[in-house]
Design an enzyme around this catalytic site. Structure first.
Site, PDB file in Angstrom:
ATOM      1  N   HIS A  10      43.913  26.503  -7.838  1.00 19.24           N
ATOM      2  CA  HIS A  10      45.164  25.698  -7.815  1.00 19.24           C
ATOM      3  C   HIS A  10      46.170  26.603  -7.427  1.00 19.24           C
ATOM      4  O   HIS A  10      47.310  26.007  -7.064  1.00 19.24           O
ATOM      5  CB  HIS A  10      45.409  25.157  -9.032  1.00 19.24           C
ATOM      6  CG  HIS A  10      44.455  23.994  -9.509  1.00 19.24           C
ATOM      7  ND1 HIS A  10      43.334  24.426 -10.131  1.00 19.24           N
ATOM      8  CD2 HIS A  10      44.581  22.399  -9.477  1.00 19.24           C
ATOM      9  CE1 HIS A  10      42.792  23.228 -10.287  1.00 19.24           C
ATOM     10  NE2 HIS A  10      43.482  21.943  -9.984  1.00 19.24           N
ATOM     11  N   SER A  52      44.353  32.711  -3.772  1.00 22.35           N
ATOM     12  CA  SER A  52      42.954  32.687  -4.315  1.00 22.35           C
ATOM     13  C   SER A  52      41.848  32.595  -3.199  1.00 22.35           C
ATOM     14  O   SER A  52      40.726  33.105  -3.644  1.00 22.35           O
ATOM     15  CB  SER A  52      42.660  32.275  -5.703  1.00 22.35           C
ATOM     16  OG  SER A  52      42.819  30.709  -5.415  1.00 22.35           O
ATOM     17  N   GLY A  95      42.273  26.078 -13.547  1.00 24.75           N
ATOM     18  CA  GLY A  95      41.240  26.910 -14.207  1.00 24.75           C
ATOM     19  C   GLY A  95      41.922  27.919 -15.235  1.00 24.75           C
ATOM     20  O   GLY A  95      42.958  28.303 -15.069  1.00 24.75           O
ATOM     21  N   VAL A  96      41.040  28.282 -16.419  1.00 25.65           N
ATOM     22  CA  VAL A  96      41.747  29.048 -17.268  1.00 25.65           C
ATOM     23  C   VAL A  96      42.002  30.397 -16.763  1.00 25.65           C
ATOM     24  O   VAL A  96      42.970  30.981 -17.299  1.00 25.65           O
ATOM     25  CB  VAL A  96      40.636  29.210 -18.382  1.00 25.65           C
ATOM     26  CG1 VAL A  96      40.993  30.307 -19.656  1.00 25.65           C
ATOM     27  CG2 VAL A  96      40.707  27.836 -19.229  1.00 25.65           C
ATOM     28  N   GLY A  97      41.339  31.066 -15.882  1.00 22.59           N
ATOM     29  CA  GLY A  97      41.547  32.307 -15.178  1.00 22.59           C
ATOM     30  C   GLY A  97      42.869  32.323 -14.516  1.00 22.59           C
ATOM     31  O   GLY A  97      43.793  33.407 -15.181  1.00 22.59           O
ATOM     32  N   ASN A 118      53.378  30.834 -11.894  1.00 26.31           N
ATOM     33  CA  ASN A 118      52.396  29.481 -11.796  1.00 26.31           C
ATOM     34  C   ASN A 118      52.748  28.450 -10.514  1.00 26.31           C
ATOM     35  O   ASN A 118      51.834  27.947 -10.110  1.00 26.31           O
ATOM     36  CB  ASN A 118      52.010  29.034 -12.985  1.00 26.31           C
ATOM     37  CG  ASN A 118      50.723  29.475 -13.655  1.00 26.31           C
ATOM     38  OD1 ASN A 118      50.058  30.429 -13.173  1.00 26.31           O
ATOM     39  ND2 ASN A 118      50.373  29.311 -14.821  1.00 26.31           N
ATOM     40  N   TYR A 119      54.091  28.490 -10.321  1.00 29.28           N
ATOM     41  CA  TYR A 119      54.442  27.634  -9.261  1.00 29.28           C
ATOM     42  C   TYR A 119      54.697  28.438  -7.886  1.00 29.28           C
ATOM     43  O   TYR A 119      55.687  28.880  -7.495  1.00 29.28           O
ATOM     44  CB  TYR A 119      55.589  26.837  -9.411  1.00 29.28           C
ATOM     45  CG  TYR A 119      55.690  25.848 -10.853  1.00 29.28           C
ATOM     46  CD1 TYR A 119      54.420  25.184 -11.033  1.00 29.28           C
ATOM     47  CD2 TYR A 119      56.740  25.235 -11.133  1.00 29.28           C
ATOM     48  CE1 TYR A 119      54.208  24.564 -12.133  1.00 29.28           C
ATOM     49  CE2 TYR A 119      56.686  24.642 -12.318  1.00 29.28           C
ATOM     50  CZ  TYR A 119      55.425  24.129 -12.616  1.00 29.28           C
ATOM     51  OH  TYR A 119      55.272  23.192 -13.723  1.00 29.28           O
TER      52      TYR A 119
HETATM   53  C1  FAD Z   1      48.016  19.576  -9.606  1.00 24.86           C
HETATM   54  C2  FAD Z   1      48.503  20.851 -10.352  1.00 24.86           C
HETATM   55  C3  FAD Z   1      49.118  20.480 -11.390  1.00 24.86           C
HETATM   56  C4  FAD Z   1      49.533  21.827 -12.291  1.00 24.86           C
HETATM   57  N1  FAD Z   1      50.139  21.668 -13.497  1.00 24.86           N
HETATM   58  C5  FAD Z   1      50.489  22.677 -14.189  1.00 24.86           C
HETATM   59  C6  FAD Z   1      50.965  22.752 -15.490  1.00 24.86           C
HETATM   60  O1  FAD Z   1      51.003  21.587 -16.138  1.00 24.86           O
HETATM   61  N2  FAD Z   1      51.350  23.899 -16.129  1.00 24.86           N
HETATM   62  C7  FAD Z   1      51.304  25.058 -15.307  1.00 24.86           C
HETATM   63  O2  FAD Z   1      51.735  25.938 -15.950  1.00 24.86           O
HETATM   64  N3  FAD Z   1      50.802  25.174 -14.329  1.00 24.86           N
HETATM   65  C8  FAD Z   1      50.330  24.108 -13.523  1.00 24.86           C
HETATM   66  N4  FAD Z   1      49.822  24.256 -12.253  1.00 24.86           N
HETATM   67  C9  FAD Z   1      50.171  25.630 -11.574  1.00 24.86           C
HETATM   68  C10 FAD Z   1      48.657  26.245 -12.102  1.00 24.86           C
HETATM   69  O3  FAD Z   1      48.901  26.832 -13.491  1.00 24.86           O
HETATM   70  C11 FAD Z   1      48.402  27.610 -11.492  1.00 24.86           C
HETATM   71  O4  FAD Z   1      48.340  27.111  -9.990  1.00 24.86           O
HETATM   72  C12 FAD Z   1      47.420  28.455 -11.860  1.00 24.86           C
HETATM   73  O5  FAD Z   1      47.498  29.873 -11.350  1.00 24.86           O
HETATM   74  C13 FAD Z   1      46.111  27.829 -11.644  1.00 24.86           C
HETATM   75  O6  FAD Z   1      45.025  28.575 -12.129  1.00 24.86           O
HETATM   76  P1  FAD Z   1      43.440  28.511 -11.377  1.00 24.86           P
HETATM   77  O7  FAD Z   1      42.725  29.281 -11.777  1.00 24.86           O
HETATM   78  O8  FAD Z   1      43.161  26.901 -11.163  1.00 24.86           O
HETATM   79  O9  FAD Z   1      43.903  28.906  -9.692  1.00 24.86           O
HETATM   80  P2  FAD Z   1      43.362  30.068  -8.705  1.00 24.86           P
HETATM   81  O10 FAD Z   1      43.757  29.677  -7.642  1.00 24.86           O
HETATM   82  O11 FAD Z   1      42.067  30.252  -8.721  1.00 24.86           O
HETATM   83  O12 FAD Z   1      44.059  31.488  -9.299  1.00 24.86           O
HETATM   84  C14 FAD Z   1      45.370  31.384  -9.255  1.00 24.86           C
HETATM   85  C15 FAD Z   1      45.851  32.984  -9.349  1.00 24.86           C
HETATM   86  O13 FAD Z   1      45.385  33.576 -10.279  1.00 24.86           O
HETATM   87  C16 FAD Z   1      44.392  34.800 -10.000  1.00 24.86           C
HETATM   88  N5  FAD Z   1      43.062  34.403 -10.856  1.00 24.86           N
HETATM   89  C17 FAD Z   1      42.324  33.466 -10.869  1.00 24.86           C
HETATM   90  N6  FAD Z   1      41.376  33.492 -11.626  1.00 24.86           N
HETATM   91  C18 FAD Z   1      41.527  34.906 -12.080  1.00 24.86           C
HETATM   92  C19 FAD Z   1      40.622  35.859 -12.982  1.00 24.86           C
HETATM   93  N7  FAD Z   1      39.667  35.358 -13.675  1.00 24.86           N
HETATM   94  N8  FAD Z   1      40.888  37.041 -13.119  1.00 24.86           N
HETATM   95  C20 FAD Z   1      42.227  37.288 -12.399  1.00 24.86           C
HETATM   96  N9  FAD Z   1      42.968  36.818 -11.725  1.00 24.86           N
HETATM   97  C21 FAD Z   1      42.517  35.443 -11.521  1.00 24.86           C
HETATM   98  C22 FAD Z   1      43.988  34.210  -8.459  1.00 24.86           C
HETATM   99  O14 FAD Z   1      43.632  35.464  -7.812  1.00 24.86           O
HETATM  100  C23 FAD Z   1      45.196  33.600  -8.007  1.00 24.86           C
HETATM  101  O15 FAD Z   1      46.308  34.551  -7.692  1.00 24.86           O
HETATM  102  C24 FAD Z   1      49.468  23.058 -11.472  1.00 24.86           C
HETATM  103  C25 FAD Z   1      48.956  23.249 -10.307  1.00 24.86           C
HETATM  104  C26 FAD Z   1      48.485  22.130  -9.632  1.00 24.86           C
HETATM  105  C27 FAD Z   1      47.850  22.070  -8.257  1.00 24.86           C
END
Ligand code: FAD
Ligand code: NAG
Ligand code: NAG
Ligand code: NAG
Ligand code: NAG
Ligand code: NAG
Ligand code: NAG
Length: 524
Positions: free
Chosen positions: A103, A109, A169-171, A465-466
């Site tokens: 996300h 990512s 994703g939790v990560g 996260n934004y």
């Molecule tokens: C529709 C939508 C709704 C959202 N709502 C919220 C919300 O309610 N609250 C909130 O706080 N945020 C929200 N977000 C933002 C979201 O929390 C961030 O985009 C978050 O980073 C997503 O994590 P991901 O694992 O899905 O994303 P990814 O794109 O997989 O990872 C995001 C970042 O973390 C790094 N990363 C991922 N996994 C790992 C790992 N295992 N180890 C080390 N680094 C890692 C990646 O390299 C990248 O830099 C929202 C985003 C979207 C698109």
């Protein structure tokens, strides 16, 4: 040499050949069984490459033929395989981008300007719940929907205070300081993390005790991508009542939205901790004056209690909204997660297990923090500007409560006392392409500029996260990398930036884990 046969002719032809080959060769000589490699390494010629890549692209802006694609996508099934992958990638200098839920708002990512591979965590998604201890170990590739569902299967009075979107994703979410509708009661997700497992740049698996408090501090809000691969987090579950109450009440400018939002600013961060009232602002067609647009404020609430109590709180503290009991909906916490994720009423709980994205729109997001209430006059101007933009929406999320009790230095996530609310700017569009993307992004950038006088200053703060690449980025090489990183680093982390740099310098001195907005290594 047998391993050569694993890869087709086109693989050798591909533009990233050398590093990819060396990497694959290294893995073929690692502890990973050879017959497992084809399930783990996807080259641009593998039949599954496109599906695996697309499955976790969440922003249509980076879903185009011109988006830079990874040379490899690596999809481990075992934690020990992650160790081998990191060791080999480091050895051959293959740049890894880490993806959990995909996300990242700027696609960091899964895109990069230079040759890279995605380490995709989606196969590592087990959730190990211990209701007696009120904890869970959650692997990085699990989604919030899977986590919430697992908790609900085992207890109707436990929950976890994390994000609203169920495919996150939790990560990425937790490492970036993810929050949800219970942040005023329980803080952010990182405030409820008690242990973690991470693979460091040397391929070692370390838990909290082994990694030490500095690194454990950093991966609670400092972003995962700078320090290692987060394998899993151990979280504390939090108690919730059997039923919670939600409402969504809409008011347009004609219905005094300006006055009501003004009052909201003065109470939203001071309500009891159990109450979270978010405001969602957008331009809509006026129903009273055809052909004219107006601004509409949707007040969306989560209350950890019943509707009678909620109505009496609102009558006393926020009468301007005119909340009625009929506006309220009592439901279990798990149903409330579906409500917040905008699923239709009566959607079964199983829907949150769906890992597929529900939108393929392109988007650009930005963020701000507000520390002093905006005057009525200025609110009016802001809403006019929003109408003029047509496409900029805003989500105003109140802080206060538990958020103000936790010191700024407790975790790497720094935005605590002193913030009334956080603004998220959202802009979506259908048609991707350089011209359309630029036009839409320009609109939200201009809007963000216009908001300068009303939001935090020196630094103008932002929420990691934004992710917003406009606030600075680095190519991680050259003499200016540290200075470049400082610009976005202080916006995301305030005073915590320096400690993050120290941790980074200690645990990953060669800057193996990096992205366009990662934490830099201190030059010696
Ligand atoms: C529709 C939508 C709704 C959202 N709502 C919220 C919300 O309610 N609250 C909130 O706080 N945020 C929200 N977000 C933002 C979201 O929390 C961030 O985009 C978050 O980073 C997503 O994590 P991901 O694992 O899905 O994303 P990814 O794109 O997989 O990872 C995001 C970042 O973390 C790094 N990363 C991922 N996994 C790992 C790992 N295992 N180890 C080390 N680094 C890692 C990646 O390299 C990248 O830099 C929202 C985003 C979207 C698109
Ligand atoms: C490719 O995808 C199919 C369908 O999801 C799956 O059955 C198969 O195992 C995948 N192959 C590899 C090598 O990952
Ligand atoms: C808006 O406010 C005015 C003045 O306070 C009041 O008279 C009017 O009834 C309000 N309108 C609505 C729809 O609440
Ligand atoms: C709003 O009005 C415009 C023009 O009057 C129209 O083109 C558009 O479809 C309307 N939008 C919605 C969501 O009704
Ligand atoms: C929770 O709310 C539902 C739906 O309104 C209702 O049927 C149920 O009785 C409530 N449960 C409790 C324990 O209050
Ligand atoms: C990406 O593009 C594919 C193919 O056009 C489409 O099926 C998918 O829904 C798109 N995903 C996103 C998130 O835009
Ligand atoms: C995108 O297109 C769909 C279908 O045509 C439409 O319903 C939606 O409103 C559009 N969204 C945006 C942001 O333009």
């Amino acid at each position: 040499m047998l391993q050569l046969l694993l890869f087709s002719f086109c693989y050798f032809n591909s533009f990233h050949t050398a590093t990819s080959y060396l990497f694959s060769d290294c893995l073929a000589n690692s502890k990973i069984p050879k017959n497992q490699l084809k399930n783990i390494i996807h080259t641009q010629c593998s039949t599954n490459y496109t599906t695996v890549l697309d499955d976790y692209i969440r922003n249509g802006r980076f879903n185009t033929s011109t988006t830079h694609k990874p040379a490899l996508i690596i999809t481990p099934f075992q934690e020990s395989e992650v160790q081998e992958i990191v060791s080999c990638a480091k050895k051959v200098n293959l740049h890894l981008k880490i993806r959990s839920g995909g996300h990242d708002y700027e696609g960091l990512s899964y895109t990069s300007k230079t040759t890279f591979a995605i380490l995709d965590m989606f196969n590592l998604r087990s959730i190990d719940l211990n209701i007696k201890e009120e904890t869970a170990w959650v692997q990085a590739g699990a989604t919030l929907g899977e986590l919430y569902h697992k908790i609900w299967e085992n207890s109707k009075v436990h929950a976890f205070p994390a994000g609203v979107c169920l495919t996150l994703g939790v990560g990425g979410h937790i490492s970036g300081g993810g929050y949800g509708t219970m942040l005023r009661k329980y803080g952010t997700s990182v405030d409820n993390v008690v242990d973690a497992k991470i693979v460091d740049a040397n391929g070692r698996i370390m838990d909290r005790e082994c990694m030490g408090e500095d690194l454990f501090w950093a991966i609670r809000g400092g972003g995962g991508g700078s320090f290692g691969i987060v394998l899993s987090y151990k979280i504390n579950l939090v108690p919730v009542p059997k039923n919670v109450t939600v409402f969504k009440v809409r008011r347009t400018l004609e219905q005094n939205a300006t006055d009501i939002v003004y009052s909201w600013q003065n109470i939203a961060d001071k309500f009891e901790k159990e109450l979270f009232v978010r405001v969602f602002l957008q331009a809509v067609n006026s129903t009273t004056t055809p052909g004219k647009m107006t601004a509409r404020a949707s007040f969306i609430a989560m209350y950890l209690g019943d509707s009678d109590k909620l109505v009496s709180i609102m009558d006393e503290k926020f009468p301007e909204l005119g909340l009625k009991k009929e506006d309220c909906n009592e439901m279990s916490w798990i149903k409330s997660t579906l409500f917040w994720a905008d699923f239709p009423e009566n959607t079964p709980e199983e829907a949150m297990l769906n890992r597929k994205s529900r939108s393929s729109l392109a988007f650009k997001m930005k963020s701000d923090y507000v520390k002093t209430p905006i005057s009525k006059g200025n609110l009016g101007t802001i809403f006019d500007k929003m109408i003029e933009s047509k496409i900029v929406w805003m989500m105003w999320n109140p802080y206060g409560g538990r958020m103000s009790e936790i010191p700024e230095t407790e975790t790497a996530f720094p935005h605590r006392a002193g913030n009334i609310y956080k603004i998220q700017y959202l802009t979506y569009w259908n048609e991707t392409g350089p011209a359309s993307d630029k036009a839409n992004i320009d609109i939200v950038r201009k809007f963000h500029d216009f908001m300068t006088p009303f939001v935090s200053k020196n630094p103008r703060q932002a929420f990691l996260n934004y992710r917003d690449i406009d606030i600075g980025s680095t190519d991680n090489v050259g003499p200016n990398a540290y200075g470049e990183a400082r610009v976005y680093g202080e916006k995301y982390f305030n005073g915590n930036f320096d400690r993050l740099v120290q941790v980074k310098t200690k645990v990953d001195p060669t800057n193996f884990f990096r992205n366009e907005q990662s934490i830099p290594v201190l030059k010696n």
